[in-house]
Design a protein around this motif. Structure first.
Motif, PDB file in Angstrom:
ATOM      1  N   PRO A 163      -7.441  11.629  -3.988  1.00  0.00           N
ATOM      2  CA  PRO A 163      -6.030  11.780  -4.097  1.00  0.00           C
ATOM      3  C   PRO A 163      -5.546  12.722  -3.157  1.00  0.00           C
ATOM      4  O   PRO A 163      -4.441  12.860  -2.864  1.00  0.00           O
ATOM      5  CB  PRO A 163      -5.490  12.144  -5.537  1.00  0.00           C
ATOM      6  N   LEU A 164      -6.276  13.886  -2.650  1.00  0.00           N
ATOM      7  CA  LEU A 164      -6.124  14.728  -1.861  1.00  0.00           C
ATOM      8  C   LEU A 164      -5.927  14.303  -0.498  1.00  0.00           C
ATOM      9  O   LEU A 164      -5.285  15.100   0.365  1.00  0.00           O
ATOM     10  CB  LEU A 164      -6.887  15.978  -2.153  1.00  0.00           C
ATOM     11  N   THR A 165      -6.574  13.318   0.009  1.00  0.00           N
ATOM     12  CA  THR A 165      -6.471  12.740   1.299  1.00  0.00           C
ATOM     13  C   THR A 165      -5.970  11.423   1.374  1.00  0.00           C
ATOM     14  O   THR A 165      -5.864  10.876   2.657  1.00  0.00           O
ATOM     15  CB  THR A 165      -7.895  12.571   1.889  1.00  0.00           C
ATOM     16  N   ALA A 166      -5.238  10.958   0.101  1.00  0.00           N
ATOM     17  CA  ALA A 166      -4.431   9.774   0.257  1.00  0.00           C
ATOM     18  C   ALA A 166      -3.482   9.712   1.406  1.00  0.00           C
ATOM     19  O   ALA A 166      -3.323   8.586   1.812  1.00  0.00           O
ATOM     20  CB  ALA A 166      -3.895   9.258  -1.127  1.00  0.00           C
ATOM     21  N   LEU A 167      -2.778  10.741   1.628  1.00  0.00           N
ATOM     22  CA  LEU A 167      -1.625  10.637   2.595  1.00  0.00           C
ATOM     23  C   LEU A 167      -2.082  10.460   3.957  1.00  0.00           C
ATOM     24  O   LEU A 167      -1.351  10.172   5.047  1.00  0.00           O
ATOM     25  CB  LEU A 167      -0.915  11.883   2.488  1.00  0.00           C
ATOM     26  N   GLY A 168      -3.471  10.540   3.956  1.00  0.00           N
ATOM     27  CA  GLY A 168      -4.016  10.617   5.514  1.00  0.00           C
ATOM     28  C   GLY A 168      -4.390   8.971   5.736  1.00  0.00           C
ATOM     29  O   GLY A 168      -4.835   8.612   6.929  1.00  0.00           O
ATOM     30  N   GLU A 169      -4.269   8.263   4.651  1.00  0.00           N
ATOM     31  CA  GLU A 169      -4.447   6.789   4.967  1.00  0.00           C
ATOM     32  C   GLU A 169      -3.457   6.105   5.552  1.00  0.00           C
ATOM     33  O   GLU A 169      -2.401   6.636   5.896  1.00  0.00           O
ATOM     34  CB  GLU A 169      -4.691   5.952   3.433  1.00  0.00           C
ATOM     35  N   THR A 170      -3.836   4.937   6.199  1.00  0.00           N
ATOM     36  CA  THR A 170      -3.034   4.097   7.263  1.00  0.00           C
ATOM     37  C   THR A 170      -2.579   2.988   6.647  1.00  0.00           C
ATOM     38  O   THR A 170      -3.253   2.304   5.979  1.00  0.00           O
ATOM     39  CB  THR A 170      -3.292   4.046   8.499  1.00  0.00           C
ATOM     40  N   PHE A 171      -1.321   2.335   7.202  1.00  0.00           N
ATOM     41  CA  PHE A 171      -1.108   1.031   6.853  1.00  0.00           C
ATOM     42  C   PHE A 171      -0.530   0.474   8.397  1.00  0.00           C
ATOM     43  O   PHE A 171      -0.047   0.979   9.153  1.00  0.00           O
ATOM     44  CB  PHE A 171       0.025   0.774   5.878  1.00  0.00           C
ATOM     45  N   PRO A 172      -0.771  -0.864   8.330  1.00  0.00           N
ATOM     46  CA  PRO A 172      -0.436  -1.413   9.715  1.00  0.00           C
ATOM     47  C   PRO A 172       1.107  -1.634   9.792  1.00  0.00           C
ATOM     48  O   PRO A 172       1.807  -2.192   8.973  1.00  0.00           O
ATOM     49  CB  PRO A 172      -1.158  -2.937   9.872  1.00  0.00           C
ATOM     50  N   LEU A 173       1.508  -1.483  11.060  1.00  0.00           N
ATOM     51  CA  LEU A 173       3.232  -1.883  11.273  1.00  0.00           C
ATOM     52  C   LEU A 173       3.207  -2.482  12.554  1.00  0.00           C
ATOM     53  O   LEU A 173       3.123  -1.966  13.563  1.00  0.00           O
ATOM     54  CB  LEU A 173       3.933  -0.494  11.060  1.00  0.00           C
ATOM     55  N   GLY A 174       2.965  -3.684  12.540  1.00  0.00           N
ATOM     56  CA  GLY A 174       2.937  -4.449  13.789  1.00  0.00           C
ATOM     57  C   GLY A 174       1.302  -4.506  14.284  1.00  0.00           C
ATOM     58  O   GLY A 174       0.599  -4.570  13.363  1.00  0.00           O
ATOM     59  N   ASN A 175       1.164  -3.760  15.577  1.00  0.00           N
ATOM     60  CA  ASN A 175      -0.060  -3.372  16.061  1.00  0.00           C
ATOM     61  C   ASN A 175      -0.203  -2.000  16.004  1.00  0.00           C
ATOM     62  O   ASN A 175      -1.196  -1.499  16.573  1.00  0.00           O
ATOM     63  CB  ASN A 175      -0.082  -3.814  17.661  1.00  0.00           C
TER      64      ASN A 175
END
Length: 331
Positions: A163-175
């Motif tokens: 949970p402390l590093t969750a905001l560093g995760e990414t999600f795709p937006l186009g490419n």
């Protein structure tokens, strides 16, 4: 057909162009656009979604700090302790969660409260004694810096809970991959932009920075407002601490040592006056992007980091010079 002459007052009055030029964010926005055009012409990698996402990721921590710094500078104050407070907050969150057995959510809450507590003490010392903000926050910088190294025992804290590093995760937006932390930073800018421009609290902040005595005579509780602003800024530094943990994945006691100056740089480049009462959070966002774009673009061009620092310093001096000239013309 003969042209109809306009009344003298209408000719003399402010036009849309003049009002636009008088807006504090116009100059920084023009500088940002010119920088983007320049680097897109001189480097092949600059003009890409991935690179722009990287720029936002690189500035999201300093950008969040700059929000709190903007609030304080709008009151004609300054906060030299923000980077050190953020670093201490990150160590509190990381150590209590990774080594102290505290649930991640509780650790995050504790870190936010600790950072807000630093802001509260700053505000009380500035308003109730009163002491100059420069001296108070300079002293608090040393206090927070020392506590960070004492509490961390000079050790980097690893193996952070997810949970402390969750905001560093990414999600795709186009490419392009976007981090959740970047969205948090942008959301904070929008929230505070509305709070300052669309609420009575925001109008009171500007009034306090423009003339504390006039604000007091108009019924504004200036002492309570000042303490509240410093406390709120501290809370924002706590959010920046969480964003830093999510970006680096470790609790680093050496972090944030120059972020106080970087946050001030972003605020000044964004058109906020160091004399208070004039500026905008959205201008700070532009200022943060200017710093990020210049550093990214110069790095892509192969320019040494020391020259990046040199150029940033020149930009700050130019921004303050423009602010001084505009203040003199307004008198």
């Amino acid at each position: 057909m003969t042209a109809t002459a306009l009344p003298y007052d209408q000719l003399k009055g402010p036009t849309t162009v003049r009002r636009l030029l008088a807006t504090p964010t116009t100059g920084p926005l023009a500088a940002l656009l010119l920088a983007c055009v320049f680097f897109s012409l001189t480097t092949e990698q600059f003009l890409s979604g991935g690179n722009f996402s990287l720029i936002v990721q690189q500035v999201m921590v300093v950008g969040t700090l700059a929000i709190g710094q903007t609030l304080i500078i709008l009151t004609a104050g300054i906060d030299l302790s923000c980077g050190a407070v953020m670093a201490f907050g990150s160590i509190v969150i990381a150590k209590t969660a990774a080594q102290g057995g505290l649930p991640p959510l509780a650790a995050i809450t504790l870190g936010l409260v600790v950072c807000a507590g630093f802001g509260l003490v700053n505000g009380l010392l500035v308003r109730l004694i009163p002491l100059p903000p420069f001296i108070v926050t300079l002293g608090m910088l040393n206090v927070a810096f020392a506590l960070t190294h004492i509490y961390s025992a000079e050790q980097t804290i690893t193996n952070l809970p997810a949970p402390l590093t969750a905001l560093g995760e990414t999600f795709p937006l186009g490419n392009t991959d976007i981090t959740y932390g970047s969205l948090v930073t942008i959301a904070l800018f929008l929230i505070f932009a509305y709070a300052l421009s669309g609420t009575s609290w925001g109008r009171h902040v500007y009034a306090l920075g423009d003339s504390p005595e006039a604000a007091r005579l108009n019924g504004i509780r200036t002492s309570r407002l000042t303490v509240g602003i410093y406390t709120l800024a501290g809370l924002v530094y706590g959010i920046a601490a969480l964003l830093m943990l999510s970006r680096t994945g470790v609790g680093d006691p050496q972090a944030g040592q120059t972020d106080n100056l970087d946050s001030i740089t972003a605020v000044v480049l964004g058109g906020t006056s160091l004399f208070g009462g004039r500026g905008a959070v959205l201008g700070t966002f532009i200022g943060v992007l200017i710093v990020g774009v210049f550093r990214n673009g110069l790095q892509l061009m192969g320019v040494a980091s020391i020259y990046q620092t040199l150029i940033t310093g020149v930009l700050v001096i130019l921004a303050v010079t423009v602010d001084q000239i505009s203040r003199r013309k307004a008198r």
